[in-house]
Design a protein around this motif. Structure first.
Motif, PDB file in Angstrom:
ATOM      1  N   SER A  14     -24.244  66.080 -91.842  1.00  0.00           N
ATOM      2  CA  SER A  14     -25.226  66.577 -90.888  1.00  0.00           C
ATOM      3  C   SER A  14     -25.903  67.864 -91.333  1.00  0.00           C
ATOM      4  N   ARG A  15     -25.207  68.700 -92.090  1.00  0.00           N
ATOM      5  CA  ARG A  15     -25.789  69.976 -92.502  1.00  0.00           C
ATOM      6  C   ARG A  15     -26.879  69.785 -93.552  1.00  0.00           C
ATOM      7  N   ARG A  37     -32.862  66.567 -86.350  1.00  0.00           N
ATOM      8  CA  ARG A  37     -32.427  67.507 -87.384  1.00  0.00           C
ATOM      9  C   ARG A  37     -32.410  68.911 -86.815  1.00  0.00           C
ATOM     10  N   SER A  51     -26.468  69.945 -86.546  1.00  0.00           N
ATOM     11  CA  SER A  51     -25.540  70.000 -87.687  1.00  0.00           C
ATOM     12  C   SER A  51     -24.201  70.595 -87.307  1.00  0.00           C
ATOM     13  N   LEU A  57     -25.202  62.978 -88.038  1.00  0.00           N
ATOM     14  CA  LEU A  57     -26.299  63.076 -87.087  1.00  0.00           C
ATOM     15  C   LEU A  57     -26.359  61.780 -86.285  1.00  0.00           C
TER      16      LEU A  57
END
Length: 284
Positions: free
Chosen positions: A236-237, A260, A265, A271
């Motif tokens: 997610s980051r 996003r 994140s 996500l």
């Protein structure tokens, strides 16, 4: 609020489906780990999906419940960076491990929740869940564990949408490529055995598939996803791969998106993925 380049939601012929691996509602490890289940509840609200398919959902975990009950955080810590205010429980005493199972806690007002266990651990259990804006008719579970080191399963939920029975299947496939192929074959057999051939079907979840093998096999069963550039969901980051997918049979894929940003994140290592489909005879 989450916005995506999708069709205008609210059209009764358009079905919005989301899939989200919530990482058991906790991020980080050791003393640095933090409880994210309250922010995840806000996140699920913002997706505004008709059906939300969840993986790594906890029904109970005694160790984490004890840990986070002793580390109560002030309500300010749960003022969501999504920009939609504090969580559903504004009492600081409630901002610890929820007393109810995570699937029920995450369900927006008016939604029905179904959960089935995939894995039993020393301190509790976790599995797949489905949240539905529409009435749930029935649900069942099938074990998909391919070996003793990974406990996996599918959750099959029958939902009544405007008089049409839709079959939604939530999956979480294994980490080993050969296991995923065998689990795909099991999924194909399950659909052939349990779902009427003319019924619309959604299959969504964390497929753990870095390639296209699973997609090709499901396409042979008339299960299709939105055709376009890959919508990366992991990690997610800095997402570089799409492990999460939403496939449909008997419906027309209209669009695909993933939110996003820093807030998203922080809540999970994945996500969420959101897809829209056109329902009805003209969509087949």
């Amino acid at each position: 609020m989450f916005t995506a380049d999708l069709t205008a939601h609210g059209n009764e012929s358009v079905l919005r489906v989301a899939t989200y691996n919530i990482h058991k509602g906790v991020q980080g490890i050791g003393p640095a780990r933090r409880l994210e289940i309250h922010n995840l509840a806000l996140a699920v609200d913002t997706l505004d999906a008709d059906i939300v398919c969840l993986q790594e959902v906890r029904m109970v975990n005694r160790r984490e419940a004890d840990y986070f009950s002793r580390r109560r955080r002030p309500v300010q810590d749960f003022l969501s960076p999504l920009g939609i205010g504090p969580g559903r429980d504004s009492d600081p005493g409630a901002l610890c491990w929820p007393e109810m199972p995570q699937a029920d806690f995450l369900a927006p007002e008016g939604y029905e929740a179904v959960y089935c266990t995939n894995a039993v651990t020393k301190h509790g259990e976790h599995g797949n869940a489905l949240l539905s804006r529409w009435p749930i008719i029935a649900h069942r579970h099938e074990d998909m564990s391919d070996h003793r080191f990974e406990q996996r399963g599918l959750l099959h939920v029958e939902i009544l949408i405007n008089g049409v029975s839709l079959h939604a299947i939530v999956v979480h496939f294994g980490l080993i490529p050969a296991s995923r192929l065998r689990q795909t074959a099991q999924l194909q057999r399950y659909i052939a055995r349990e779902v009427p051939p003319d019924a619309p079907v959604i299959v969504a979840g964390d497929f753990n598939d870095w390639g296209t093998q699973v997609k090709k096999l499901l396409r042979a069963e008339a299960l299709h996803s939105f055709e376009g550039p890959r919508t990366f969901t992991y990690p997610s980051r800095l997402p570089v791969v799409q492990l999460d997918h939403i496939y449909a049979r008997g419906m027309q894929p209209l669009g695909l998106a993933a939110p996003r940003g820093r807030a998203w994140s922080r809540m999970s290592d994945h996500l969420p993925l959101i897809a829209e489909f056109k329902m009805g005879r003209e969509a087949v």
